[in-house]
Design a protein around this motif. Structure first.
Motif, PDB file in Angstrom:
ATOM      1  N   LEU A  76      31.309  65.595  50.406  1.00  0.00           N
ATOM      2  CA  LEU A  76      30.845  64.489  51.202  1.00  0.00           C
ATOM      3  C   LEU A  76      29.454  64.032  50.807  1.00  0.00           C
ATOM      4  O   LEU A  76      29.060  63.135  50.776  1.00  0.00           O
ATOM      5  N   ALA A  77      28.677  65.116  50.906  1.00  0.00           N
ATOM      6  CA  ALA A  77      27.172  65.204  50.721  1.00  0.00           C
ATOM      7  C   ALA A  77      27.027  64.513  49.240  1.00  0.00           C
ATOM      8  O   ALA A  77      26.075  63.945  49.061  1.00  0.00           O
ATOM      9  N   ARG A  78      27.991  65.126  48.343  1.00  0.00           N
ATOM     10  CA  ARG A  78      27.759  64.548  46.970  1.00  0.00           C
ATOM     11  C   ARG A  78      27.724  63.047  46.855  1.00  0.00           C
ATOM     12  O   ARG A  78      27.181  62.539  46.250  1.00  0.00           O
ATOM     13  N   GLY A  79      28.716  62.655  47.787  1.00  0.00           N
ATOM     14  CA  GLY A  79      28.968  61.078  47.586  1.00  0.00           C
ATOM     15  C   GLY A  79      27.786  60.258  48.806  1.00  0.00           C
ATOM     16  O   GLY A  79      27.249  59.195  48.376  1.00  0.00           O
ATOM     17  N   CYS A  80      27.378  60.780  49.708  1.00  0.00           N
ATOM     18  CA  CYS A  80      26.760  60.284  50.679  1.00  0.00           C
ATOM     19  C   CYS A  80      26.142  61.295  51.730  1.00  0.00           C
ATOM     20  O   CYS A  80      26.701  61.567  52.590  1.00  0.00           O
ATOM     21  N   PRO A  81      24.792  62.074  51.594  1.00  0.00           N
ATOM     22  CA  PRO A  81      24.108  62.995  52.322  1.00  0.00           C
ATOM     23  C   PRO A  81      24.254  62.521  53.862  1.00  0.00           C
ATOM     24  O   PRO A  81      24.412  63.422  54.607  1.00  0.00           O
ATOM     25  N   SER A  82      24.088  61.294  54.227  1.00  0.00           N
ATOM     26  CA  SER A  82      23.863  60.871  55.523  1.00  0.00           C
ATOM     27  C   SER A  82      25.111  61.184  56.119  1.00  0.00           C
ATOM     28  O   SER A  82      25.322  61.371  57.235  1.00  0.00           O
ATOM     29  N   THR A  83      26.184  60.502  55.723  1.00  0.00           N
ATOM     30  CA  THR A  83      27.569  60.708  56.113  1.00  0.00           C
ATOM     31  C   THR A  83      28.010  61.969  56.341  1.00  0.00           C
ATOM     32  O   THR A  83      28.784  62.335  57.450  1.00  0.00           O
ATOM     33  N   ALA A  84      27.866  62.943  55.370  1.00  0.00           N
ATOM     34  CA  ALA A  84      28.187  64.371  55.567  1.00  0.00           C
ATOM     35  C   ALA A  84      27.280  65.016  56.735  1.00  0.00           C
ATOM     36  O   ALA A  84      27.635  65.603  57.442  1.00  0.00           O
ATOM     37  N   GLY A  85      25.832  64.485  56.741  1.00  0.00           N
ATOM     38  CA  GLY A  85      25.252  64.821  58.021  1.00  0.00           C
ATOM     39  C   GLY A  85      25.878  64.380  59.414  1.00  0.00           C
ATOM     40  O   GLY A  85      25.738  65.332  60.161  1.00  0.00           O
ATOM     41  N   VAL A  86      26.356  63.267  59.535  1.00  0.00           N
ATOM     42  CA  VAL A  86      26.981  62.879  60.434  1.00  0.00           C
ATOM     43  C   VAL A  86      28.282  63.841  60.980  1.00  0.00           C
ATOM     44  O   VAL A  86      28.494  64.256  62.133  1.00  0.00           O
ATOM     45  N   LEU A  87      29.161  64.063  59.919  1.00  0.00           N
ATOM     46  CA  LEU A  87      30.211  65.251  59.897  1.00  0.00           C
ATOM     47  C   LEU A  87      29.700  66.685  60.531  1.00  0.00           C
ATOM     48  O   LEU A  87      30.147  66.982  61.562  1.00  0.00           O
ATOM     49  N   MET A  88      28.470  66.918  59.935  1.00  0.00           N
ATOM     50  CA  MET A  88      28.098  68.163  60.378  1.00  0.00           C
ATOM     51  C   MET A  88      27.757  68.176  61.855  1.00  0.00           C
ATOM     52  O   MET A  88      27.893  69.324  62.642  1.00  0.00           O
ATOM     53  N   ALA A  89      27.131  66.843  62.455  1.00  0.00           N
ATOM     54  CA  ALA A  89      26.698  66.940  63.732  1.00  0.00           C
ATOM     55  C   ALA A  89      27.851  67.043  64.544  1.00  0.00           C
ATOM     56  O   ALA A  89      28.023  67.714  65.763  1.00  0.00           O
ATOM     57  N   PHE A  90      29.030  66.708  64.422  1.00  0.00           N
ATOM     58  CA  PHE A  90      30.402  66.780  65.044  1.00  0.00           C
ATOM     59  C   PHE A  90      30.622  68.111  64.823  1.00  0.00           C
ATOM     60  O   PHE A  90      31.216  68.682  65.959  1.00  0.00           O
ATOM     61  N   VAL A  91      30.671  68.875  63.783  1.00  0.00           N
ATOM     62  CA  VAL A  91      31.188  70.129  63.802  1.00  0.00           C
ATOM     63  C   VAL A  91      30.468  71.206  64.545  1.00  0.00           C
ATOM     64  O   VAL A  91      30.949  71.982  65.149  1.00  0.00           O
ATOM     65  N   ILE A  92      29.044  70.934  64.225  1.00  0.00           N
ATOM     66  CA  ILE A  92      28.096  71.928  65.135  1.00  0.00           C
ATOM     67  C   ILE A  92      28.338  71.428  66.757  1.00  0.00           C
ATOM     68  O   ILE A  92      28.267  72.291  67.630  1.00  0.00           O
ATOM     69  N   GLY A  93      28.345  70.346  67.310  1.00  0.00           N
ATOM     70  CA  GLY A  93      28.341  69.735  68.543  1.00  0.00           C
ATOM     71  C   GLY A  93      29.740  70.290  69.069  1.00  0.00           C
ATOM     72  O   GLY A  93      29.656  71.029  70.234  1.00  0.00           O
ATOM     73  N   ILE A  94      30.691  70.344  68.364  1.00  0.00           N
ATOM     74  CA  ILE A  94      31.946  70.929  68.931  1.00  0.00           C
ATOM     75  C   ILE A  94      32.184  72.481  68.967  1.00  0.00           C
ATOM     76  O   ILE A  94      32.762  73.019  69.904  1.00  0.00           O
ATOM     77  N   GLN A  95      31.368  73.139  68.186  1.00  0.00           N
ATOM     78  CA  GLN A  95      31.442  74.651  68.201  1.00  0.00           C
ATOM     79  C   GLN A  95      31.388  75.449  69.236  1.00  0.00           C
ATOM     80  O   GLN A  95      32.235  76.007  69.818  1.00  0.00           O
TER      81      GLN A  95
END
Ligand SMILES: Cc1cc2nc3c(=O)[nH]c(=O)nc-3n(C[C@H](O)[C@H](O)[C@H](O)COP(=O)(O)OP(=O)(O)OC[C@H]3O[C@@H](n4cnc5c(N)ncnc54)[C@H](O)[C@@H]3O)c2cc1C
Length: 378
Positions: A76-95
């Motif tokens: 995802l980061a290869r395509g759009c780092p921002s969008t990958a960053g949004v997903l990271m926020a999800f994964v981390i917040g859920i943890q």
């Protein structure tokens, strides 16, 4: 040696690669220029199961391992780092909920989070402290059947869009972690920051003015929040490394393709050894980062401690991504520096990876402390 990928891991990687190629890459420049939160992409990522990657199946997620999460994040980061960053926020917040939540908390929050029906942010940083979690001054005081929270959280990713906030506050017992509903009276997003990179992510300040949080809102054991947060950060550092590797991989691709198009002094610049060496060094560092990441994921997925390895790969990959983006700009010459070229965007986005999830200096502290512990027989 890096582990061979399973069929499930390969499928997730391919699905993320296709999505990044078809959907994220074409939109990435606009997302950056307009500082546009990629809501359509988030919905599409939910349909693909990406927002629920770390959520157990009984709560509607895919329950994938750390390596799969990192493979998806890199693509995802290869395509759009921002969008990958949004997903990271999800994964981390859920943890914290996945790892330390009660059955009731899991039932209440995870099903909606897994499909992005609700979104979440993770708030530790305050104006006077980012690196030192123990210095936070947001307070949580017991009151009747719950708590009253007051304080200001700064530089919080996804703050603007979040329906829920996982945050650190101090009780009489020490740092504790709470889930707060963003609709609670007294909770507000008091500022939105303008950013140099990762402009599709939102970053804001959250003010808590005597916010009531029911007992259900305390995650884990009161006063043990610091170790809970550090445990969460280990996985976050792996995904951050994956983000950095995705940025570097894109920088490599951009540099290579430009070197094959551009001619000077009657030759393609790819024929000059100076350019060949730059690109070869980028590819070598990316490979080294990937091997480190897959190794750290193997430890994580095997249930072993991976704090030192997570800090090492986060440090190495984020510094590497900054060098890669800088090299890609150099290969592109003056044309990289005007008219919002892709490599210019990658250069700005890469800069965040050295700060997020603990700065490079903090990673070095974590690594050194871990070495010391081993040296002393710990
Ligand atoms: C876009 C963006 C999004 C963010 N999202 C979130 C989020 O979602 N949630 C959240 O809680 N935070 C978030 N942050 C905050 C981020 O985690 C912090 O900025 C980061 O941890 C550093 O903290 P600080 O900025 O307070 O720097 P400080 O801690 O003040 O550090 C300043 C400098 O001193 C160095 N330093 C500090 N302590 C030491 C030490 N002991 N030894 C050596 N050097 C040291 C640091 O490396 C740095 O270079 C975000 C930040 C940004 C920019």
């Amino acid at each position: 040696m890096a582990p061979a990928l399973s069929q499930i891991q390969k499928e997730a990687q391919l699905s993320a690669r296709k999505f990044a190629e078809d959907v994220l890459k074409p939109a990435a420049q606009r997302v950056d220029t307009e500082a546009e939160f990629p809501s359509d992409a988030v919905r599409a990522m939910a349909d693909l199961g990406f927002t629920g990657l770390s959520v157990p199946e009984e709560y509607g997620g895919l329950n994938r391992d750390a390596l799969t999460i990192c493979l998806v994040t890199e693509e995802l980061a290869r395509g759009c780092p921002s969008t990958a960053g949004v997903l990271m926020a999800f994964v981390i917040g859920i943890q914290p909920i996945v790892r330390f939540g009660t059955a009731e908390q899991k039932r209440t929050y995870l099903p909606d989070l897994a499909i992005a029906k609700r979104s979440i942010c993770f708030a530790v940083t305050e104006a006077h402290t980012g690196s030192d979690v123990s210095a936070i001054s947001t307070t949580a005081k017991r009151e009747g059947d719950g708590w009253r929270l007051s304080g200001v959280k700064t530089l919080i990713g996804n703050a603007v869009n979040a329906d829920l906030c996982i945050l650190a506050a101090k009780t009489d017992a020490g740092v504790s972690v709470f889930i707060v509903d963003a609709r609670s009276p007294g909770y507000s997003v008091s500022k939105v920051y303008e950013k140099m990179g990762m402009r599709g992510t939102t970053t804001g300040e959250i003010t808590l003015d005597n916010v009531h949080v029911p007992n259900l809102g305390l995650v884990g054991v009161e006063g043990r929040g610091a170790s809970l947060l550090l445990g969460t950060l280990d996985l976050a550092r792996l995904t951050l490394a994956a983000e950095a590797i995705g940025i570097a991989q894109r920088a490599l691709e951009e540099a290579l393709s430009y070197s094959l198009q551009r001619s000077t002094f009657g030759k393609q610049i790819s024929e000059y050894q100076a350019i060949q060496f730059m690109i070869a060094d980028m590819a070598t560092s990316i490979h080294a980062s990937r091997v480190m990441l897959h190794d750290a994921c193997q430890l994580a997925d095997g249930g072993q401690s991976f704090t030192r390895e997570a800090a090492m790969v986060k440090l190495f990959s984020s510094e590497m991504a900054n060098r890669a983006a800088d090299t890609a700009l150099q290969v592109r010459g003056g044309w990289g520096l005007v008219d919002r070229s892709t490599v210019e965007r990658l250069y700005r986005d890469a800069r965040y990876t050295r700060i997020w999830e603990g700065t490079s200096e903090i990673q070095r502290l974590v690594i050194f402390r871990s070495l010391l512990k081993t040296e002393r027989g710990g």
